[in-house]
Design a protein around this motif. Structure first.
Motif, PDB file in Angstrom:
ATOM      1  N   GLU A 115      39.317  -5.988  25.807  1.00  0.00           N
ATOM      2  CA  GLU A 115      40.257  -6.592  24.870  1.00  0.00           C
ATOM      3  C   GLU A 115      40.150  -8.116  24.876  1.00  0.00           C
ATOM      4  O   GLU A 115      40.306  -8.769  23.841  1.00  0.00           O
ATOM      5  N   MET A 150      48.689  -7.593  23.401  1.00  0.00           N
ATOM      6  CA  MET A 150      49.668  -6.635  23.876  1.00  0.00           C
ATOM      7  C   MET A 150      49.052  -5.689  24.900  1.00  0.00           C
ATOM      8  O   MET A 150      49.646  -5.413  25.947  1.00  0.00           O
ATOM      9  N   SER A 151      47.853  -5.194  24.615  1.00  0.00           N
ATOM     10  CA  SER A 151      47.284  -4.237  25.574  1.00  0.00           C
ATOM     11  C   SER A 151      46.868  -4.948  26.858  1.00  0.00           C
ATOM     12  O   SER A 151      46.988  -4.383  27.946  1.00  0.00           O
ATOM     13  N   PHE A 153      48.560  -3.550  30.210  1.00  0.00           N
ATOM     14  CA  PHE A 153      47.764  -2.951  31.290  1.00  0.00           C
ATOM     15  C   PHE A 153      47.847  -3.779  32.564  1.00  0.00           C
ATOM     16  O   PHE A 153      47.865  -3.237  33.674  1.00  0.00           O
ATOM     17  N   LEU A 171      51.173  -2.892  34.135  1.00  0.00           N
ATOM     18  CA  LEU A 171      51.122  -1.559  34.746  1.00  0.00           C
ATOM     19  C   LEU A 171      50.379  -1.600  36.078  1.00  0.00           C
ATOM     20  O   LEU A 171      50.824  -1.026  37.075  1.00  0.00           O
ATOM     21  N   ALA A 193      46.497   3.670  24.022  1.00  0.00           N
ATOM     22  CA  ALA A 193      46.201   3.996  25.424  1.00  0.00           C
ATOM     23  C   ALA A 193      47.263   3.397  26.342  1.00  0.00           C
ATOM     24  O   ALA A 193      47.686   4.020  27.324  1.00  0.00           O
ATOM     25  N   LEU A 194      47.710   2.195  25.994  1.00  0.00           N
ATOM     26  CA  LEU A 194      48.715   1.530  26.818  1.00  0.00           C
ATOM     27  C   LEU A 194      50.041   2.284  26.769  1.00  0.00           C
ATOM     28  O   LEU A 194      50.663   2.536  27.808  1.00  0.00           O
ATOM     29  N   VAL A 195      50.458   2.657  25.566  1.00  0.00           N
ATOM     30  CA  VAL A 195      51.717   3.396  25.434  1.00  0.00           C
ATOM     31  C   VAL A 195      51.622   4.687  26.248  1.00  0.00           C
ATOM     32  O   VAL A 195      52.541   5.060  26.985  1.00  0.00           O
ATOM     33  N   ASP A 223      46.276   1.901  14.780  1.00  0.00           N
ATOM     34  CA  ASP A 223      44.818   1.967  14.649  1.00  0.00           C
ATOM     35  C   ASP A 223      44.126   1.229  15.784  1.00  0.00           C
ATOM     36  O   ASP A 223      42.920   1.253  15.901  1.00  0.00           O
ATOM     37  N   HIS A 224      44.897   0.532  16.607  1.00  0.00           N
ATOM     38  CA  HIS A 224      44.315  -0.208  17.714  1.00  0.00           C
ATOM     39  C   HIS A 224      44.350   0.690  18.949  1.00  0.00           C
ATOM     40  O   HIS A 224      45.391   0.855  19.602  1.00  0.00           O
ATOM     41  N   THR A 259      39.604  -1.989  30.155  1.00  0.00           N
ATOM     42  CA  THR A 259      40.248  -2.205  28.850  1.00  0.00           C
ATOM     43  C   THR A 259      40.651  -3.666  28.696  1.00  0.00           C
ATOM     44  O   THR A 259      40.448  -4.280  27.643  1.00  0.00           O
ATOM     45  N   PRO A 307      43.405   0.635  22.118  1.00  0.00           N
ATOM     46  CA  PRO A 307      43.963   0.234  23.417  1.00  0.00           C
ATOM     47  C   PRO A 307      45.488   0.209  23.419  1.00  0.00           C
ATOM     48  O   PRO A 307      46.104   0.475  24.460  1.00  0.00           O
ATOM     49  N   THR A 308      46.108  -0.085  22.269  1.00  0.00           N
ATOM     50  CA  THR A 308      47.574  -0.064  22.216  1.00  0.00           C
ATOM     51  C   THR A 308      48.082   1.355  22.472  1.00  0.00           C
ATOM     52  O   THR A 308      49.024   1.573  23.243  1.00  0.00           O
TER      53      THR A 308
END
Lengths: 554, 136
Positions: free
Chosen positions: A361, A331-332, A336, A339, B17-19, B11-12, A357, B14-15
């Motif tokens: 990841e 997801m990240s 990213f 974005l 950070a993404l939001v 708890d993740h 990131t 990067p998630t």
């Protein structure tokens, strides 16, 4: 005079209106060594005959008010056996209807009387024997028809076998005993016949020791005794516990293996057991073995099925958890990337941060994929090891991340530390995991010590010592299981999959070593593991395979 | 216009950070993102840093599951919209999410548009209007 073949002696009752003629017949019979008595017809005749318990009834066709056949019928009914009848025919009976097993004409010739008596007694004995055999066969059939029926479960099967075995031999007690290879004991099985559950619970004896010296089904085969309490071949306790005076025991065998015994005791009316009973019970045992084996296989299949279902459940759970753990980094990465693509005006440092990131990841995702694959191999026994000489000092040094500025790492390995045989790649995985944990869960600026020393001649111990959060004692064992992490708010804030230590344990045990943690919360932890200097020469410590299986199912 | 306050519970890192990055990039609305990594932290944040206009709540948290967090939240904070963030595997539990007092859900991986849409929608609900609605 007729001379017949020697006939079996029997008990004969002569029924006669004339005491003198009756007595004459009785005398002739006694001369052939039969036990003969005379009973007068009348109201008490049947009772008198039954009291004598005859093997043969002799008399004229009509005895007072009743015919010989009618009296014989009543006698047979009361004795519940087929007593044969020899009719003595007078001259007036020349055209009479004869309902008897044999006839003899007056005047009676003693030789002919003994000849016919002998024939009838022999027939009667054979008839009884045949009846007995038929009953046995019917009993066997009843046992056998159960052999393939497992619906009732073990208890009902044992109950049935015990009851049928006793019934076939007209005994009051029956018991199935099975050999328990783990405890090396013969154990009475519930439900027994004619025995209380308390007695059955005490019906057990070790197959070693004293039992080996005394009667032993392995060496001495089946046993028959009519003096069980004093028979020196038997274990003294057993007859007393079961409160029996006579018994037959036969083994249930599969090839050379003894699965158990069938024990039948105390014939009805305290009659003794005979050798032919032993043969009968052996036939029963043959059928019972099939039944017991069937039952056991059925139980095994049921257990195996339950285990498989449990494995399946664990697997699904694993897949679900892993899927979740895969989604977060995915997801990240996606977010990213999206974005970065959609926002052309992003400041360069933001863009770089997003890119970093994404890379981190992706690395996490790759590591997770590797771990998942490794665990899947570990759990299906497909993990192979590439044994090579390994310099532990160098491996420990290489496990320290290059350019590490957050912690001080000390290396404590003696100069003469031996070269061991291990899989260097897998050992590196263990060390990297433990070192990264030590760094992850301890404060910045603290010290991590990597120590290795010998234990005895053929083992080494490797320790990773930190000054971090520590592990509560009650969580130390759980920690090496899949997806398990220390359950404290401080620990849970730090990301982790709960797979690292599980993998470490698998690999260390694959090397025939052992891994554990010593810790006091707040005082740091020491994760230590042993490795054999040469795994090929090492006995496994506490059956690592079993433990790996156990922990993976828990 | 006042900043919309969003609590992101995951708890993740990067998630989270993404939001934050996605909401930061919004031009029409300003968001203030507060982070919590565990259920306990989430409850503390609501208690100490509230009120929030929206809570994004991961279903799988290290210390407790999102549904129990939601139930605990609803005891003290009845009106804030709560959006569960679930992996696909957790979707079957969404009934449990409604039961626990959740308002909506997002399935990972969340697309930027979906996140923008749901955050925009739920943070713009007129609080007074919602109160009226809940009475009927």
């Amino acid at each position: 005079m007729i001379i017949g073949a020697p006939a079996p002696a029997g008990t004969v009752v002569v029924l006669h209106l004339s005491p003198s003629r009756g007595e004459a017949l009785a005398r002739m019979l006694r001369s052939g060594s039969h036990r003969a008595s005379v009973v007068a017809p009348g109201p008490g005749a049947v009772a008198g005959i039954v009291a004598a318990s005859p093997d043969l009834l002799v008399g004229p066709l009509v005895c007072g008010d009743a015919t010989l056949a009618e009296i014989a019928d009543q006698v047979r009914k009361q004795m519940a056996t087929d007593v044969p009848v020899l009719a003595v025919l007078g001259r007036e009976d020349a055209d009479a209807f004869v309902d008897a097993d044999g006839i003899i004409r007056e005047p009676v010739d003693p030789g002919e009387l003994l000849f016919r008596t002998g024939r009838l007694l022999r027939y009667a004995a054979e008839h009884r024997m045949l009846r007995h055999k038929i009953e046995e066969l019917l009993g066997l059939h009843r046992v056998a028809s159960w052999a393939f029926s497992i619906a009732g479960g073990a208890e009902s099967l044992f109950g049935h076998l015990a009851r049928q075995s006793a019934a076939i031999l007209k005994a009051e007690k029956g018991l199935i005993m099975l050999y328990d290879p783990q405890r090396r004991e013969m154990e009475g099985q519930n439900v027994a016949y004619g025995l209380t559950p308390q007695q059955v619970a005490r019906a057990r004896y070790p197959v070693d020791g004293e039992a080996r010296e005394l009667w032993n089904f392995r060496l001495n085969g089946p046993l028959l005794t009519n003096t069980a309490r004093t028979d020196p071949r038997l274990l003294p306790d057993l007859a007393a516990v079961l409160d029996i005076s006579s018994l037959i025991v036969v083994p249930m065998t599969r090839g050379p293996q003894v699965l158990g015994l069938i024990l039948v005791a105390d014939r009805a009316g305290r009659a003794p057991f005979r050798d032919e009973d032993l043969v009968t019970l052996q036939a029963v045992a043959g059928q019972a073995t099939v039944a017991v084996e069937n039952q056991r296989l059925h139980e095994q299949i049921k257990e195996a099925n339950a285990r498989l279902q449990e494995f399946d459940r664990i697997k699904s759970e694993f897949v679900a958890t892993v899927a979740h753990d895969f989604r977060s980094p995915l997801m990240s990465i996606r977010g990213f990337a999206e974005l970065t693509l959609e926002e052309p005006d992003l400041p360069p440092e933001r863009r770089n941060e997003f890119m970093r990131t994404i890379i981190a990841e992706t690395d996490d995702l790759a590591a997770l994929a590797n771990d998942t694959l490794l665990i899947s191999h570990m759990e299906t026994g497909q993990l192979t090891y590439d044994w090579k000489p390994v310099d532990v000092r160098r491996e420990l040094r290489d496990a320290i991340p290059p350019g590490l500025a957050t912690h001080t790492v000390l290396l404590d390995v003696p100069d003469d530390f031996p070269v061991i045989r291990a899989d260097p790649g897998r050992l590196r995985q263990v060390l990297n995991n433990l070192v990264s944990n030590a760094l992850k869960y301890s404060p910045l600026g603290s010290t991590v010590t990597l120590r290795a020393h010998e234990r005895g001649r053929d083992q080494v111990i490797v320790e990773v010592i930190d000054e971090g959060l520590g592990v509560p004692a009650d969580q130390a064992g759980r920690l090496f299981q899949k997806f398990e992490r220390v359950r404290s708010p401080e620990h849970l804030k730090i990301p982790g999959t709960g797979l690292g230590l599980y993998i470490c344990k698998g690999i260390v045990e694959g090397h025939r070593g052992r891994i554990w943690v010593e810790s006091e919360p707040g005082q740091g932890s020491t994760f230590a593991f042993t490795l054999p200097v040469d795994p090929a020469l090492q006995e496994p410590e506490d059956a690592p395979g079993d433990r790996a299986r156990r922990s993976s199912t828990s | 216009m006042a900043k919309k306050r969003v609590l992101v519970v995951d708890d993740h890192a990067p998630t989270v950070a993404l939001v934050r990055a996605i909401l930061d990039a919004e031009k029409h609305t300003q968001y203030e993102v507060v982070e919590a990594a565990t259920g306990t932290e989430c409850l503390m944040a609501v208690d100490q840093k509230g009120p929030f206009d929206l809570i994004l709540l991961d279903v799988k948290l290290p210390d407790m599951d999102g549904f129990s967090v939601c139930q605990a939240l609803r005891r003290v904070e009845t009106r804030v919209p709560i959006v569960f963030v679930t992996a696909q595997g957790d979707l079957k539990d969404f009934a449990a999410g409604r039961e626990a007092g959740g308002d909506s859900y997002l399935v990972k991986p969340i697309s930027r548009n979906a996140l923008k849409a749901i955050v925009g929608l739920l943070t713009n609900i007129d609080r007074a209007g919602a109160r009226e609605l809940s009475k009927t």
